[in-house]
Design an enzyme around this catalytic site. Structure first.
Site, mmCIF file in Angstrom:
data_model
loop_
_atom_site.group_PDB
_atom_site.id
_atom_site.type_symbol
_atom_site.label_atom_id
_atom_site.label_comp_id
_atom_site.label_asym_id
_atom_site.label_seq_id
_atom_site.Cartn_x
_atom_site.Cartn_y
_atom_site.Cartn_z
ATOM 1 N N CYS A 268 0.819 -1.225 0.000
ATOM 2 C CA CYS A 268 0.000 0.000 0.000
ATOM 3 C C CYS A 268 0.844 1.264 0.000
ATOM 4 C CB CYS A 268 -0.924 0.010 1.208
ATOM 5 S SG CYS A 268 -1.908 -1.470 1.362
ATOM 6 N N HIS B 223 -3.966 6.619 3.275
ATOM 7 C CA HIS B 223 -4.250 5.305 2.701
ATOM 8 C C HIS B 223 -5.677 4.915 3.079
ATOM 9 C CE1 HIS B 223 -4.073 1.333 1.290
ATOM 10 N NE2 HIS B 223 -3.958 0.756 2.463
ATOM 11 N N ASN C 85 -10.027 -1.200 0.071
ATOM 12 C CA ASN C 85 -8.576 -1.005 0.080
ATOM 13 C C ASN C 85 -8.012 -1.512 -1.243
ATOM 14 O OD1 ASN C 85 -5.817 -1.137 0.464
ATOM 15 N ND2 ASN C 85 -5.915 -2.202 2.430
HETATM 16 N N1 ACO Z 1 -17.835 -10.309 9.154
HETATM 17 C C1 ACO Z 1 -18.281 -10.623 10.368
HETATM 18 N N2 ACO Z 1 -17.447 -10.877 11.402
HETATM 19 C C2 ACO Z 1 -16.117 -10.814 11.153
HETATM 20 C C3 ACO Z 1 -15.604 -10.505 9.890
HETATM 21 C C4 ACO Z 1 -16.515 -10.249 8.857
HETATM 22 N N3 ACO Z 1 -16.127 -9.922 7.611
HETATM 23 N N4 ACO Z 1 -14.254 -10.518 9.958
HETATM 24 C C5 ACO Z 1 -13.929 -10.816 11.213
HETATM 25 N N5 ACO Z 1 -15.061 -11.002 11.949
HETATM 26 C C6 ACO Z 1 -15.183 -11.331 13.358
HETATM 27 C C7 ACO Z 1 -13.957 -11.994 13.918
HETATM 28 O O1 ACO Z 1 -13.987 -13.387 13.680
HETATM 29 C C8 ACO Z 1 -14.056 -11.647 15.376
HETATM 30 O O2 ACO Z 1 -14.976 -12.522 15.994
HETATM 31 P P1 ACO Z 1 -14.702 -13.051 17.508
HETATM 32 O O3 ACO Z 1 -14.700 -11.810 18.357
HETATM 33 O O4 ACO Z 1 -15.844 -13.956 17.738
HETATM 34 O O5 ACO Z 1 -13.352 -13.713 17.438
HETATM 35 C C9 ACO Z 1 -14.694 -10.261 15.371
HETATM 36 O O6 ACO Z 1 -15.314 -10.116 14.079
HETATM 37 C C10 ACO Z 1 -13.684 -9.148 15.543
HETATM 38 O O7 ACO Z 1 -12.601 -9.366 14.642
HETATM 39 P P2 ACO Z 1 -11.315 -8.437 14.648
HETATM 40 O O8 ACO Z 1 -10.308 -8.976 13.696
HETATM 41 O O9 ACO Z 1 -10.910 -8.209 16.056
HETATM 42 O O10 ACO Z 1 -11.956 -7.103 14.057
HETATM 43 P P3 ACO Z 1 -11.321 -5.675 13.948
HETATM 44 O O11 ACO Z 1 -12.193 -4.724 14.636
HETATM 45 O O12 ACO Z 1 -9.851 -5.668 14.276
HETATM 46 O O13 ACO Z 1 -11.445 -5.376 12.379
HETATM 47 C C11 ACO Z 1 -10.086 -5.324 10.389
HETATM 48 C C12 ACO Z 1 -10.761 -6.206 11.441
HETATM 49 C C13 ACO Z 1 -11.159 -4.591 9.651
HETATM 50 C C14 ACO Z 1 -9.318 -6.211 9.426
HETATM 51 C C15 ACO Z 1 -9.132 -4.326 11.075
HETATM 52 O O14 ACO Z 1 -8.330 -5.002 12.014
HETATM 53 C C16 ACO Z 1 -8.245 -3.593 10.110
HETATM 54 O O15 ACO Z 1 -8.702 -2.771 9.328
HETATM 55 N N6 ACO Z 1 -6.912 -3.806 10.156
HETATM 56 C C17 ACO Z 1 -5.956 -3.052 9.375
HETATM 57 C C18 ACO Z 1 -5.966 -3.386 7.915
HETATM 58 C C19 ACO Z 1 -4.952 -2.503 7.173
HETATM 59 O O16 ACO Z 1 -4.817 -1.348 7.466
HETATM 60 N N7 ACO Z 1 -4.206 -3.009 6.227
HETATM 61 C C20 ACO Z 1 -3.228 -2.107 5.619
HETATM 62 C C21 ACO Z 1 -2.506 -2.558 4.580
HETATM 63 S S1 ACO Z 1 -3.252 -3.711 3.459
HETATM 64 C C22 ACO Z 1 -2.000 -4.054 2.309
HETATM 65 O O17 ACO Z 1 -0.869 -3.707 2.465
HETATM 66 C C23 ACO Z 1 -2.379 -4.877 1.096
#
Ligand code: ACO
Length: 333
Positions: free
Chosen positions: A119, A260, A290
Site C-alpha cells: 500500500c 491510505h 482497500n
Molecule cells: N464479518 C463478520 N465478522 C467478522 C468478519 C466479517 N467480515 N471478519 C472478522 N469477523 C469477526 C472476527 O472473527 C471476530 O470474531 P470473535 O470476536 O468472535 O473472534 C470479530 O469479528 C472481531 O474481529 P477483529 O479482527 O478483532 O476485528 P477488527 O475490529 O480488528 O477489524 C479489520 C478487522 C477490519 C481487518 C481491522 O483489524 C483492520 O482494518 N486492520 C488493518 C488493515 C490494514 O490497514 N491493512 C493495511 C494494509 S493492506 C495491504 O498492504 C495490502
C-alpha cells in the site's frame, strides 16, 4: 529515510484514476461468506468495491489512469521519460507491468520498471521519481499505483475478502514550471521484523505453488488485522508529523490530508492525533475498499478533481502497508 534539500522543485502536473465497472456490494459478499453489511460498514467504513473483469489486467487499469493523468497535465505519452508502477499484483512476475503500460499508452521513450511496497508503493514511487527528476536524470515521470487484488483475495476468508478492491491511480511529475507547486518533503520507512503480519506466503521462490499445495490458498493475502491496525495508526501519524514539521507547516494550515484508504477507524484515529479536522481528511474507501498501492493515488485524483484543494494549498499524503512499510509526502499544490 528523510528528504535532503534539493534545488530543483518537482510538481504534480496531472492526476488520473480508473476503477473497473463491476461493483461488488457488502450485501453480495454477505451471500458468499458469513458477514453482513452492518459488520463491514461499522468495522471498516467500506460499502462496496470494484472488481476487474477476467481479461482486465493491472496494466490495463494502470494505462487508463495514466492517460487521464497525461490529459490533465496537457502532455503526450511520447514526452514521458520514466514510468514507475507500484503494484503487488503485476500482470506477470516478469516483465514488469510498467513495460506493458509503456507499450499500451505509447510512451516509447520512457524507462519503465515496477516497485513492490504494497500500500505504500505510490508514495515510494513518488519519492524515487522526485529524486530522479531533481537530480536531472529525467525531465518528468509517470507514477502509477495499480492493483488487481481480486486475484490474490481468498474469497472464503471473511476476515480479508471484505476489505479489498481493484483499481489504479496515476500522477505526472515534472520539474516545476512557473506558478506550479512542489513536493516539499517526503518520508519513507520499513520494518522487516513484521513481514509476517500481512503477506502472500506462496507463489514466490520461498513457496512456489505446486500440484501438492495448490488447494492451500497460499497465493492469497493473509493478515493479522488487529496488529496491522495498531502499527498503521502509529506509523502513519509519525510519518505525517515528520513531513509537516520538515515542511515548516502547522496542522491548521493543511487544506487536505489524503491517507491510505484501508479502514475509516484508522483514518479517524490519525486525524485525531494530527489535530486535523475530519472535514479536511479525504475519504473514498466507502466506494472502493482497500486497493493497496492504488488507494492513495485514486484518492489524490478524486480530491483534485473535486476541488478539495487549490493551487498553492498545502496537502499531506500518508500511507501504510505490508512490509511493514509506510510513507508520507507534504505537497504544495
Ligand atoms: N464479518 C463478520 N465478522 C467478522 C468478519 C466479517 N467480515 N471478519 C472478522 N469477523 C469477526 C472476527 O472473527 C471476530 O470474531 P470473535 O470476536 O468472535 O473472534 C470479530 O469479528 C472481531 O474481529 P477483529 O479482527 O478483532 O476485528 P477488527 O475490529 O480488528 O477489524 C479489520 C478487522 C477490519 C481487518 C481491522 O483489524 C483492520 O482494518 N486492520 C488493518 C488493515 C490494514 O490497514 N491493512 C493495511 C494494509 S493492506 C495491504 O498492504 C495490502
Amino acid at each position: 529515510m528523510s528528504e535532503l534539500n534539493s534545488k530543483v522543485d518537482v510538481s504534480i502536473a496531472g492526476t488520473g484514476s480508473y476503477v473497473p465497472e463491476r461493483v461488488l456490494t457488502n450485501d453480495e459478499l454477505a451471500s458468499m461468506v458469513d458477514t453482513s453489511n452492518e459488520w463491514i460498514l461499522t468495522r471498516t467504513g467500506i460499502r462496496e468495491r470494484h472488481i476487474a473483469a477476467e481479461g482486465e489486467y493491472t496494466s490495463h487499469m494502470a494505462s487508463h489512469a495514466a492517460r487521464r493523468a497525461l490529459e490533465q497535465a496537457g502532455m503526450q505519452a511520447s514526452e514521458i521519460e520514466l514510468i514507475i508502477v507500484a503494484t503487488i499484483t503485476p500482470d506477470t512476475p516478469t516483465p514488469a507491468t510498467a513495460c506493458h503500460v509503456q507499450q499500451q499508452i505509447g510512451a516509447n521513450r520512457a524507462v519503465a520498471f515496477d516497485i513492490s511496497a504494497a500500500c505504500s508503493g505510490f508514495l515510494y514511487a513518488m519519492k524515487i521519481a522526485k529524486r530522479l527528476i531533481s537530480d536531472g536524470a529525467f525531465q518528468n515521470a509517470l507514477i502509477i499505483g495499480a492493483e488487481k487484488l481480486s486475484t490474490v483475495t481468498n474469497w472464503q476468508d471473511r476476515t480479508t475478502c471484505v476489505l479489498f478492491g481493484d483499481g489504479a491511480g496515476a500522477a505526472v511529475l515534472r520539474r516545476s514550471q512557473p506558478g506550479e507547486g512542489a513536493i516539499v518533503a517526503t518520508e519513507m520507512g520499513t520494518d522487516g521484523n513484521l513481514t509476517h503480519l500481512l503477506e502472500i506466503a506462496g507463489g514466490g521462490s520461498a513457496c512456489p505453488i505446486t500440484a501438492a499445495n495448490v488447494h492451500e490458498n497460499l497465493a492469497t493475502l493473509s493478515m493479522q488485522g488487529k496488529e496491522v491496525f495498531k502499527h498503521a495508526v502509529t506509523r502513519m501519524k509519525e510519518a505525517a508529523e515528520k513531513v509537516i514539521e520538515r515542511a515548516g507547516w502547522k496542522p491548521e494550515e493543511i487544506a487536505c490530508v489524503i491517507p491510505h484508504q484501508a479502514n475509516l477507524r484508522i483514518i479517524d484515529a490519525i486525524a485525531d492525533r494530527l489535530a486535523v479536522p475530519n472535514d479536511r481528511v479525504f475519504v473514498n474507501l466507502d466506494k472502493y475498499g482497500n486497493t493497496s498501492a492504488a488507494a492513495v493515488a485514486i484518492a489524490l485524483d478524486e480530491a483534485n478533481r473535486k476541488g478539495a484543494f487549490h493551487r498553492g494549498d498545502r496537502i499531506v499524503l500518508v500511507v501504510f502497508g505490508a512490509g511493514l512499510t509506510w510513507a508520507a509526502a507534504a505537497i504544495r499544490w
